[in-house]
Design an enzyme around this catalytic site. Structure first.
Site, PDB file in Angstrom:
ATOM      1  N   CYS A 152     -32.026  41.646 -25.406  1.00 14.64           N
ATOM      2  CA  CYS A 152     -33.089  41.138 -24.534  1.00 14.64           C
ATOM      3  C   CYS A 152     -34.058  42.242 -24.133  1.00 14.64           C
ATOM      4  CB  CYS A 152     -32.481  40.487 -23.288  1.00 14.64           C
ATOM      5  SG  CYS A 152     -33.738  39.959 -22.122  1.00 14.64           S
ATOM      6  N   CYS A 158     -36.305  39.500 -25.783  1.00 14.86           N
ATOM      7  CA  CYS A 158     -37.162  38.843 -24.780  1.00 14.86           C
ATOM      8  C   CYS A 158     -38.279  39.728 -24.218  1.00 14.86           C
ATOM      9  CB  CYS A 158     -36.333  38.365 -23.593  1.00 14.86           C
ATOM     10  SG  CYS A 158     -34.694  37.794 -23.997  1.00 14.86           S
ATOM     11  N   LYS A 161     -40.772  41.257 -26.848  1.00 13.54           N
ATOM     12  CA  LYS A 161     -41.428  40.081 -27.437  1.00 13.54           C
ATOM     13  C   LYS A 161     -42.518  39.549 -26.498  1.00 13.54           C
ATOM     14  CE  LYS A 161     -40.295  36.404 -26.086  1.00 13.54           C
ATOM     15  NZ  LYS A 161     -39.074  35.693 -26.413  1.00 13.54           N
ATOM     16  N   GLU A 177     -42.345  32.257 -32.194  1.00 12.64           N
ATOM     17  CA  GLU A 177     -42.920  33.282 -31.315  1.00 12.64           C
ATOM     18  C   GLU A 177     -43.647  34.355 -32.131  1.00 12.64           C
ATOM     19  OE1 GLU A 177     -39.846  32.732 -27.562  1.00 12.64           O
ATOM     20  OE2 GLU A 177     -39.490  34.394 -28.931  1.00 12.64           O
ATOM     21  N   TYR A 202     -36.887  29.612 -32.428  1.00 10.45           N
ATOM     22  CA  TYR A 202     -37.533  30.397 -31.364  1.00 10.45           C
ATOM     23  C   TYR A 202     -38.290  31.605 -31.910  1.00 10.45           C
ATOM     24  CZ  TYR A 202     -34.726  28.245 -27.562  1.00 10.45           C
ATOM     25  OH  TYR A 202     -34.151  27.394 -26.657  1.00 10.45           O
ATOM     26  N   HIS A 217     -54.117  20.277  -6.727  1.00  7.59           N
ATOM     27  CA  HIS A 217     -55.302  20.127  -7.563  1.00  7.59           C
ATOM     28  C   HIS A 217     -56.203  21.342  -7.454  1.00  7.59           C
ATOM     29  CE1 HIS A 217     -58.236  17.825  -9.798  1.00  7.59           C
ATOM     30  NE2 HIS A 217     -59.151  18.120  -8.905  1.00  7.59           N
ATOM     31  N   GLU A 223     -50.040  19.386 -11.924  1.00  6.05           N
ATOM     32  CA  GLU A 223     -50.172  18.176 -11.104  1.00  6.05           C
ATOM     33  C   GLU A 223     -49.949  16.906 -11.937  1.00  6.05           C
ATOM     34  OE1 GLU A 223     -54.159  17.137  -9.588  1.00  6.05           O
ATOM     35  OE2 GLU A 223     -54.982  18.622 -10.966  1.00  6.05           O
TER      36      GLU A 223
HETATM   37  P1  NDP Z   1     -32.936  29.538 -34.073  1.00  5.51           P
HETATM   38  O1  NDP Z   1     -31.559  29.028 -34.104  1.00  5.51           O
HETATM   39  O2  NDP Z   1     -33.802  29.234 -32.903  1.00  5.51           O
HETATM   40  O3  NDP Z   1     -33.714  29.081 -35.357  1.00  5.51           O
HETATM   41  C1  NDP Z   1     -33.252  29.369 -36.634  1.00  5.51           C
HETATM   42  C2  NDP Z   1     -34.193  28.724 -37.612  1.00  5.51           C
HETATM   43  O4  NDP Z   1     -33.852  29.109 -38.930  1.00  5.51           O
HETATM   44  C3  NDP Z   1     -34.123  27.212 -37.558  1.00  5.51           C
HETATM   45  O5  NDP Z   1     -35.420  26.710 -37.664  1.00  5.51           O
HETATM   46  C4  NDP Z   1     -33.293  26.864 -38.775  1.00  5.51           C
HETATM   47  O6  NDP Z   1     -33.656  25.597 -39.297  1.00  5.51           O
HETATM   48  C5  NDP Z   1     -33.668  27.966 -39.724  1.00  5.51           C
HETATM   49  N1  NDP Z   1     -32.633  28.307 -40.698  1.00  5.51           N
HETATM   50  C6  NDP Z   1     -31.299  28.341 -40.490  1.00  5.51           C
HETATM   51  N2  NDP Z   1     -30.669  28.737 -41.614  1.00  5.51           N
HETATM   52  C7  NDP Z   1     -31.621  28.931 -42.549  1.00  5.51           C
HETATM   53  C8  NDP Z   1     -31.593  29.338 -43.899  1.00  5.51           C
HETATM   54  N3  NDP Z   1     -30.450  29.612 -44.524  1.00  5.51           N
HETATM   55  N4  NDP Z   1     -32.768  29.414 -44.555  1.00  5.51           N
HETATM   56  C9  NDP Z   1     -33.938  29.132 -43.938  1.00  5.51           C
HETATM   57  N5  NDP Z   1     -34.022  28.747 -42.649  1.00  5.51           N
HETATM   58  C10 NDP Z   1     -32.879  28.657 -41.973  1.00  5.51           C
HETATM   59  O7  NDP Z   1     -32.776  31.113 -34.292  1.00  5.51           O
HETATM   60  P2  NDP Z   1     -33.764  32.340 -34.032  1.00  5.51           P
HETATM   61  O8  NDP Z   1     -33.382  33.336 -35.057  1.00  5.51           O
HETATM   62  O9  NDP Z   1     -35.156  31.901 -33.929  1.00  5.51           O
HETATM   63  O10 NDP Z   1     -33.273  32.830 -32.613  1.00  5.51           O
HETATM   64  C11 NDP Z   1     -31.899  33.074 -32.376  1.00  5.51           C
HETATM   65  C12 NDP Z   1     -31.506  32.616 -31.004  1.00  5.51           C
HETATM   66  O11 NDP Z   1     -31.991  33.552 -30.056  1.00  5.51           O
HETATM   67  C13 NDP Z   1     -32.120  31.283 -30.574  1.00  5.51           C
HETATM   68  O12 NDP Z   1     -31.385  30.191 -30.967  1.00  5.51           O
HETATM   69  C14 NDP Z   1     -32.151  31.416 -29.087  1.00  5.51           C
HETATM   70  O13 NDP Z   1     -30.916  31.014 -28.598  1.00  5.51           O
HETATM   71  C15 NDP Z   1     -32.366  32.910 -28.870  1.00  5.51           C
HETATM   72  N6  NDP Z   1     -33.771  33.201 -28.555  1.00  5.51           N
HETATM   73  C16 NDP Z   1     -34.303  32.726 -27.405  1.00  5.51           C
HETATM   74  C17 NDP Z   1     -35.614  32.979 -27.096  1.00  5.51           C
HETATM   75  C18 NDP Z   1     -36.196  32.439 -25.838  1.00  5.51           C
HETATM   76  O14 NDP Z   1     -35.444  32.070 -24.945  1.00  5.51           O
HETATM   77  N7  NDP Z   1     -37.527  32.341 -25.724  1.00  5.51           N
HETATM   78  C19 NDP Z   1     -36.469  33.784 -27.964  1.00  5.51           C
HETATM   79  C20 NDP Z   1     -35.814  34.209 -29.156  1.00  5.51           C
HETATM   80  C21 NDP Z   1     -34.521  33.927 -29.430  1.00  5.51           C
HETATM   81  P3  NDP Z   1     -32.859  24.266 -38.958  1.00  5.51           P
HETATM   82  O15 NDP Z   1     -32.379  24.401 -37.563  1.00  5.51           O
HETATM   83  O16 NDP Z   1     -33.878  23.181 -39.122  1.00  5.51           O
HETATM   84  O17 NDP Z   1     -31.766  24.232 -39.960  1.00  5.51           O
END
Ligand code: NDP
Length: 456
Positions: free
Chosen positions: A43, A48, A51, A184, A180, A438, A443
């Site tokens: 983080c 976080c 980022k 981002e 996520y 407002h 709102e």
């Molecule tokens: P996520 O789980 O959010 O997303 C992973 C993405 O990768 C999904 O769209 C998934 O698609 C796709 N995916 C999974 N496997 C494959 C593959 N083999 N090939 C291609 N695409 C694939 O993970 P992130 O890496 O974005 O982030 C990790 C975690 O970190 C998040 O889940 C969240 O918990 C945390 N995080 C939180 C943030 C915040 O609070 N703002 C910011 C960044 C991270 P599908 O699901 O459709 O299969």
């Protein structure tokens, strides 16, 4: 009764590990934390916090457009990646120092080392080749990004870890993933001026979010110039001079400066000796724990992303605190994982709490949906093409607000406050009884009167 060097040794100084260790030390326990990289964890060091700083940087491009419409003379402006990264690094170093200070002030020790469990009570520190013993061990090693083995030349790609330290802003970048981090970083890169392609293997980005939020965000990304490719996957990556040639599974090719994978994060449980200590893991190698974060080995606990429950910093912090309260303050505490607000800091951003429409419809008999979409006031003068989308999901029988979903400027800030109401089981009538403030975007949340859909 055996004596140990420490009451608690935590492996991993991220959000959850630091909170647990600091609290344990505050309660008078001999506590130490072992960290092989930097104190603060994902983080603070490469998640976080940095980022969000990059997100702020990327949004100035829209501010310049709006400013001109408000009468400002906006002279030629240029973005400098090196300045951004240097200033970001300075801020992260400041935060890391604060984390170290706070641990020290509480009386906890920090070992800058890699920890491997020899047995449930013995931790081997690899770099210093030292062994320490602990009555309780807390695993708080988080998660790590990965690149699918199926991608030929995957070692040429980067993950978010490296994106924070690129020497220069790529002119052309491909981001793989639809969660996520991918959303981002697509917003960061395109906002800073990079030609950005988002590649997602599913039929829509952001699985798990409300269906309409997903399509809204997809359109907003496109409006900002992100080329969104769905049902698409990378087959291979080849070096071509200083650039990379990416061949897709459908045979098409892209020449890019960088390709970044953000396809999820995996529990960081390799090589720390859990297997030999009776700590069971699931098929994703996440540590299995009970509601007090205790693993299948009674003196070993785990908190945060390494348990793959709800992978968010504030949840890890709560789990770390609950662990310390339970063990060291005689106050058994569990973490309620329901109705946790979440945000995706894309541009625009998403804020969500509670149930999506689809989940609510599956769980409840009668669901009412309220929805609105409008141009944010700040963009009205410039005519910038963006919308704020809001949706409230209500259980028609109890009138309880089950979920709230926002895409648009300040969505995260709004949803943090709405989450209090949802957690308190507020009804739609409570929302209606609240007087609007407002002129704000928020709102609209208390002015939604027309059901756009009712399953009753
Ligand atoms: P996520 O789980 O959010 O997303 C992973 C993405 O990768 C999904 O769209 C998934 O698609 C796709 N995916 C999974 N496997 C494959 C593959 N083999 N090939 C291609 N695409 C694939 O993970 P992130 O890496 O974005 O982030 C990790 C975690 O970190 C998040 O889940 C969240 O918990 C945390 N995080 C939180 C943030 C915040 O609070 N703002 C910011 C960044 C991270 P599908 O699901 O459709 O299969």
């Amino acid at each position: 009764m055996p004596t140990y060097d420490y009451d608690l040794v935590t492996i991993g100084a991220g959000s959850g590990g630091v909170r647990a260790t600091r609290l344990a030390a505050t309660y008078g326990k001999r506590a130490a934390v072992v960290e092989e990289y930097r104190v603060g964890g994902t983080c603070v060091i490469r998640g976080c916090v940095p980022k969000k700083l990059l997100v702020y940087a990327s949004r100035y491009s829209e501010d310049f457009v709006d400013a001109a419409a408000f009468g400002w003379h906006v002279p030629h402006h240029e973005f400098n990646w090196q300045t951004l990264i240097a200033n970001k690094d300075k801020e992260i170093a400041r935060l890391e120092a604060a984390y170290r200070r706070n641990l020290g002030a509480a009386g906890a020790e920090i070992f800058e080392d890699r920890a491997v469990l020899r047995d449930p009570h013995t931790v081997h520190l690899l770099k210093s080749d030292k062994t320490i013993t602990a009555e309780t061990v807390l695993i708080a090693t988080g998660g790590r990004p990965w690149i699918p083995d199926s991608v030929d030349g995957g070692d040429l790609a980067i993950t978010s870890n490296e994106a924070f330290h690129l020497e220069k802003l790529p002119h052309t970048v491909m981001v793989v993933g639809g969660g996520y981090i991918a959303i981002e970083f697509a917003g960061i890169f395109v906002g800073l001026g990079a030609r950005t392609t988002l590649v997602h293997h599913g039929d829509e980005i952001l699985r798990g979010f409300d269906r309409e939020v997903r399509t809204q965000m997809h359109h907003e990304l496109q409006k900002r110039g992100v080329d969104v490719l769905i049902k698409s996957a990378v087959a291979s990556i080849r070096r071509e001079g200083a650039r990379k040639r990416v061949r897709m599974v459908d045979g098409t090719e892209h020449l890019v400066d960088e390709i970044m994978f953000a396809v999820g994060r995996r529990p960081n449980t390799m090589g720390i000796g859990l297997e030999h200590c009776g700590v069971e893991m699931n098929e994703r190698r996440a540590v299995l724990v009970d509601k007090y974060s205790r693993s299948t080995q009674p003196n070993i606990y785990a908190v945060g992303d390494v348990t793959d429950r709800v992978n968010l910093t504030p949840v890890a912090i709560r789990e770390g605190a609950a662990f310390a309260e339970t063990l060291y303050n005689n106050a058994p505490t569990t973490v309620d994982h329901a109705d946790i607000p979440t945000a995706v800091f894309g541009t625009p951003e998403i804020g969500a709490v509670g149930l999506t429409e689809d989940v609510a419809c599956a769980k409840y008999k009668n669901i009412d949906i309220y929805r609105t979409a409008f141009r944010p006031m700040r963009a009205t003068m410039s005519g910038r093409d963006t919308q704020i989308f809001m949706k409230i999901v209500v259980d028609a029988d109890s009138d309880r607000v089950l979920g709230c979903h926002i895409v648009g400027e300040a969505a995260a800030e709004m949803i943090q406050c709405v989450a209090i109401a949802v957690k308190m089981k507020a009804t739609k009538a409570d929302f209606d009884a609240t007087v609007a403030l407002h002129p704000t975007a928020g709102e609209e949340l208390v002015l939604l009167r027309t059901k756009v859909k009712a399953t009753a």
